[in-house]
Design an enzyme around this catalytic site. Structure first.
Site, PDB file in Angstrom:
ATOM      1  N   GLY A  58       0.765  -1.138   0.108  1.00 30.63           N
ATOM      2  CA  GLY A  58      -0.081  -0.026   0.184  1.00 30.63           C
ATOM      3  C   GLY A  58       1.052   1.142  -0.020  1.00 30.63           C
ATOM      4  N   GLU A  59       0.877   2.024   1.145  1.00 31.39           N
ATOM      5  CA  GLU A  59       1.674   3.352   1.139  1.00 31.39           C
ATOM      6  C   GLU A  59       2.315   3.178   2.707  1.00 31.39           C
ATOM      7  OE1 GLU A  59       3.444   5.939  -0.733  1.00 31.39           O
ATOM      8  OE2 GLU A  59       2.849   6.546   1.401  1.00 31.39           O
ATOM      9  N   SER A  60       3.353   2.990   2.709  1.00 33.02           N
ATOM     10  CA  SER A  60       3.998   3.023   4.015  1.00 33.02           C
ATOM     11  C   SER A  60       4.031   4.255   4.963  1.00 33.02           C
ATOM     12  CB  SER A  60       5.663   2.543   4.022  1.00 33.02           C
ATOM     13  OG  SER A  60       5.985   3.343   3.141  1.00 33.02           O
ATOM     14  N   CYS A  91       5.844  -5.504   0.320  1.00 40.64           N
ATOM     15  CA  CYS A  91       6.062  -4.003  -0.334  1.00 40.64           C
ATOM     16  C   CYS A  91       6.113  -2.857   0.858  1.00 40.64           C
ATOM     17  CB  CYS A  91       5.201  -3.778  -1.392  1.00 40.64           C
ATOM     18  SG  CYS A  91       5.457  -2.737  -2.522  1.00 40.64           S
ATOM     19  N   ARG A 137      12.865   3.000  -0.681  1.00 35.08           N
ATOM     20  CA  ARG A 137      11.597   2.850  -1.139  1.00 35.08           C
ATOM     21  C   ARG A 137      11.614   3.178  -2.852  1.00 35.08           C
ATOM     22  NH1 ARG A 137       8.104   7.001   2.114  1.00 35.08           N
ATOM     23  NH2 ARG A 137       6.482   6.050   0.904  1.00 35.08           N
ATOM     24  N   ILE A 168       4.922  -2.933  -7.776  1.00 36.01           N
ATOM     25  CA  ILE A 168       4.376  -2.027  -7.977  1.00 36.01           C
ATOM     26  C   ILE A 168       5.154  -0.905  -6.958  1.00 36.01           C
ATOM     27  CG2 ILE A 168       2.246  -0.581  -7.692  1.00 36.01           C
ATOM     28  CD1 ILE A 168       0.879  -3.336  -7.632  1.00 36.01           C
ATOM     29  N   ARG A 169       5.564   0.056  -7.493  1.00 37.36           N
ATOM     30  CA  ARG A 169       6.487   1.134  -6.656  1.00 37.36           C
ATOM     31  C   ARG A 169       7.232   0.361  -5.736  1.00 37.36           C
ATOM     32  NH1 ARG A 169       3.378   5.034  -4.137  1.00 37.36           N
ATOM     33  NH2 ARG A 169       5.186   6.169  -3.972  1.00 37.36           N
ATOM     34  N   HIS A 214       4.106  -8.427  -4.853  1.00 39.88           N
ATOM     35  CA  HIS A 214       2.833  -8.694  -4.304  1.00 39.88           C
ATOM     36  C   HIS A 214       2.543 -10.010  -4.452  1.00 39.88           C
ATOM     37  CE1 HIS A 214       1.650  -4.457  -3.130  1.00 39.88           C
ATOM     38  NE2 HIS A 214       2.735  -4.320  -3.956  1.00 39.88           N
ATOM     39  N   GLU A 216       0.017 -11.772  -3.309  1.00 36.90           N
ATOM     40  CA  GLU A 216      -1.480 -11.690  -3.167  1.00 36.90           C
ATOM     41  C   GLU A 216      -2.229 -11.267  -4.373  1.00 36.90           C
ATOM     42  OE1 GLU A 216       0.550  -9.653  -1.874  1.00 36.90           O
ATOM     43  OE2 GLU A 216      -0.545  -7.381  -2.329  1.00 36.90           O
TER      44      GLU A 216
END
Ligand code: GLN
Length: 237
Positions: A58-60, A91, A137, A168-169, A214, A216
Site C-alpha cells: 500500500g503506502e508505508s 512491499c 523505497r 508496484i513502486r 505482491h 497476493e
C-alpha cells in the site's frame, strides 16, 4: 484455533485475505490438523487473537501515520517484535517492518517524486524496526514502471518455478544489517551494475518473511501464501 491476521489499516489487505481463504479451502480437502481462521486486524483486540500477521502493500507513509494517529502503533510494535509470532510484510509492509528506510527516487530507473519533498515524506514512516535491513523505497521508479515478472522460487518453495511476482513502486533491500539473522531468498539482477543484485525477498530467523513484490495479486495462485502458512505459521506453533 490459529488466527492469521491481515493488517487492514490501508492497502492491499483484501487480496491477502482472499489468497489465505483459498489456502484454507484447499486444506479442507487435504491434510492439515490445525484449524486456521483468517481475520482483518484494525484494533489491539483483534491483534491479540493472532498467531501471525501479514502487513500488506500500500503506502508505508499512510500506514505508519494511521497506526500512529489511532494509537495502534505501540501494540503493533510489541506484536511484531514477539518472536513467537509469524510475520510477513509485502512491499509497503516490508518498508514498515524494516530497521532503516531510505527515501524515494534515484536507483535503477527510479525518478524522484516531484509533488512531494521525498526526504520529509520518507521521514514520516516510523519503521517498526523488526527486520535488520536497510530498504530503499520506490527503487524501481514510479507506478507506471510497475511490472510482473515470472520468477523461479523453487530454491525455497518446492517446485515453484513460475510464480508471477508483481512489483508496484516496490522497494529493495539495499543492505542486510544483521547477516546472522537475515537470509536472502530471492534477488533480481541490478540493471545499473553488472555484478550487483537487488534483494527482493528475505527471511529473518524462522518467523519473519519479507517480499518487495505482491504475491497476493497472483489470482488463484496460493503457492506463496501456502509457503507462509506452512513454513512460518505452523512451524512456529
Ligand atoms: N512505494 C510504496 C511505499 O513507499 C510501496 C508500494 C507498494 O506497497 N506497492 O510505501
Amino acid at each position: 484455533m490459529t488466527y492469521i491476521g491481515v493488517l487492514a489499516l490501508q492497502g492491499a489487505f483484501i487480496e491477502h485475505i482472499e489468497r489465505l481463504q483459498e489456502c484454507i479451502k484447499e486444506y479442507d480437502n487435504y491434510d492439515l490438523d490445525e484449524d486456521i481462521n483468517i481475520i482483518s486486524v484494525r484494533t489491539p483486540e483483534e491483534l491479540e487473537k493472532c498467531k501471525a500477521l501479514i502487513i500488506p502493500g500500500g503506502e508505508s507513509t499512510s500506514m505508519s501515520l494511521i497506526a500512529q494517529r489511532t494509537g495502534f502503533l505501540p501494540f503493533l510494535r510489541d506484536f511484531v517484535n514477539d518472536s513467537s509470532k509469524a510475520i510477513w510484510g509485502t512491499c509497503a509492509g516490508l518498508i514498515f517492518l524494516s530497521e532503516t528506510v531510505q527515501g524515494d527516487g534515484g536507483g535503477s530507473g527510479g525518478s524522484p517524486l516531484t509533488a512531494f519533498d521525498p526526504t520529509s515524506r520518507s521521514n514520516l514512516v516510523e519503521p517498526l524496526n523488526l527486520v535488520k535491513v536497510r530498504v530503499k523505497r520506490n527503487a524501481f521508479g514510479r507506478q507506471a514502471q510497475s511490472f510482473t515478472k515470472i520468477c523461479d522460487f523453487s530454491s525455497f518453495i518446492p517446485n515453484c518455478t513460475d510464480f508471477p511476482a508483481t512489483f508496484i513502486r516496490a522497494p529493495v533491500i539495499e543492505e542486510i544489517i544483521d547477516a546472522d539473522r537475515v537470509k536472502t531468498l530471492y534477488t533480481l539482477p541490478n540493471p545499473s551494475s553488472a555484478t550487483g543484485e537487488l534483494i527482493v525477498a528475505a527471511k529473518q530467523d524462522d518467523n519473519v518473511l519479507v517480499t518487495a513484490f505482491h504475491p497476493e495479486l497472483a489470482e488463484n495462485d496460493i503457492r506463496f501464501h501456502d509457503y507462509f502458512i506452512r513454513e512460518y505459521v505452523l512451524k512456529n506453533l
